[in-house]
Scaffold this motif. Structure first.
Motif, PDB file in Angstrom:
ATOM      1  N   ALA A   6       5.625   1.471  -4.616  1.00  0.00           N
ATOM      2  CA  ALA A   6       4.872   1.085  -5.815  1.00  0.00           C
ATOM      3  C   ALA A   6       5.743   0.456  -6.898  1.00  0.00           C
ATOM      4  O   ALA A   6       5.301  -0.486  -7.571  1.00  0.00           O
ATOM      5  N   LYS A  37       0.810  -1.214   0.000  1.00  0.00           N
ATOM      6  CA  LYS A  37       0.000   0.000   0.000  1.00  0.00           C
ATOM      7  C   LYS A  37       0.844   1.265   0.000  1.00  0.00           C
ATOM      8  O   LYS A  37       0.419   2.309  -0.480  1.00  0.00           O
ATOM      9  N   GLU A  57       2.873   4.032  -1.091  1.00  0.00           N
ATOM     10  CA  GLU A  57       3.097   4.550  -2.442  1.00  0.00           C
ATOM     11  C   GLU A  57       4.579   4.617  -2.788  1.00  0.00           C
ATOM     12  O   GLU A  57       4.948   4.537  -3.966  1.00  0.00           O
ATOM     13  N   ASN A  58       5.417   4.782  -1.785  1.00  0.00           N
ATOM     14  CA  ASN A  58       6.858   4.835  -2.048  1.00  0.00           C
ATOM     15  C   ASN A  58       7.400   3.491  -2.534  1.00  0.00           C
ATOM     16  O   ASN A  58       8.503   3.435  -3.095  1.00  0.00           O
TER      17      ASN A  58
END
Length: 228
Positions: free
Chosen positions: A195, A190, A192-193
């Motif tokens: 992704a 989850k 975002e860094n």
């Protein structure tokens, strides 16, 4: 007149009284994972799973059921029959702690007040599960923990049970949980860094399965049947 009133109330409340029986007990078995890492077998328990459960038998055909269960789930690409996973070689371990509430339905009448009669019935259970797990990510081929998260799952359980002794019910069940996350294995973090580290099928949620035995103790006062 008094005897008629007593008979009337017995007839009205007989079904309710016979249904109000409690069960409390334990679950012991194994767990397995279905997702983007490891085997793709639907039922292949490879880790210990255990828990406690309570049932309120509302009628001989259905019960309200509440449970707490926990297990470690694991996956290893080297155990998979899919060549791509074998070559990738990822593996993970996650901790599952779940609370579940729902309805259990019996295929046949399971009236536990008839203690002298052996009962046997298949059953199904569903409801809503909330569970805690570790948010994982994979970097340089190593799976690491980011933080602890919680989400929901839909349990789909099938089993069979019997009152093997007076007040003792033994069951065997297989229960798949369709989860609302795709990151029990670190494939879709989850954060975002993280992704860029995503892999696998992002359109399919993860599943985990508990397979094992339940052993419950029944307790309550038996109903008062009116004399003829």
């Amino acid at each position: 007149m008094k005897k008629i009133l007593v008979l009337f109330f017995c007839l009205v409340f007989q079904n309710i009284l016979t249904a109000q029986i409690n069960e409390i007990g334990v679950f012991l078995g194994g767990s397995n994972f279905i997702g983007d890492v490891g085997k793709t077998n639907y039922i292949a328990p490879n880790e210990l799973a255990f828990g406690i459960l309570y049932k309120w038998n509302k009628s001989p055909r259905h019960s309200y059921r509440f449970s707490y269960m926990q297990s470690t789930i694991t996956g290893n690409d080297l155990d998979s029959e899919i060549p791509g996973r074998n070559l990738r070689g990822y593996k993970f371990k996650n901790n599952i702690k779940e609370f579940s509430a729902g309805m259990e339905f019996n295929f046949f009448d399971f009236n536990l007040h008839e203690t002298l009669k052996k009962k046997l019935t298949p059953y199904v259970y569903t409801g809503l599960t909330y569970f805690a797990y570790d948010e994982l990510y994979v970097i340089n081929g190593q799976t690491r923990k980011d933080y602890t998260e919680g989400t929901f799952a839909i349990p789909m359980i099938v089993g069979v049970k019997s009152n093997i002794f007076d007040h003792i019910v033994l069951g065997f069940e297989v229960g798949a949980r369709y989860t609302f996350t795709d990151n029990l294995d670190g494939s879709l973090p989850k954060n975002e860094n993280l992704a860029p580290l995503q892999f696998g099928n992002i359109n399919s949620k993860d599943w985990y399965v508990f397979t094992g035995f339940t052993l419950t103790y029944t307790f309550t006062e038996k109903p008062c049947y009116c004399a003829e």
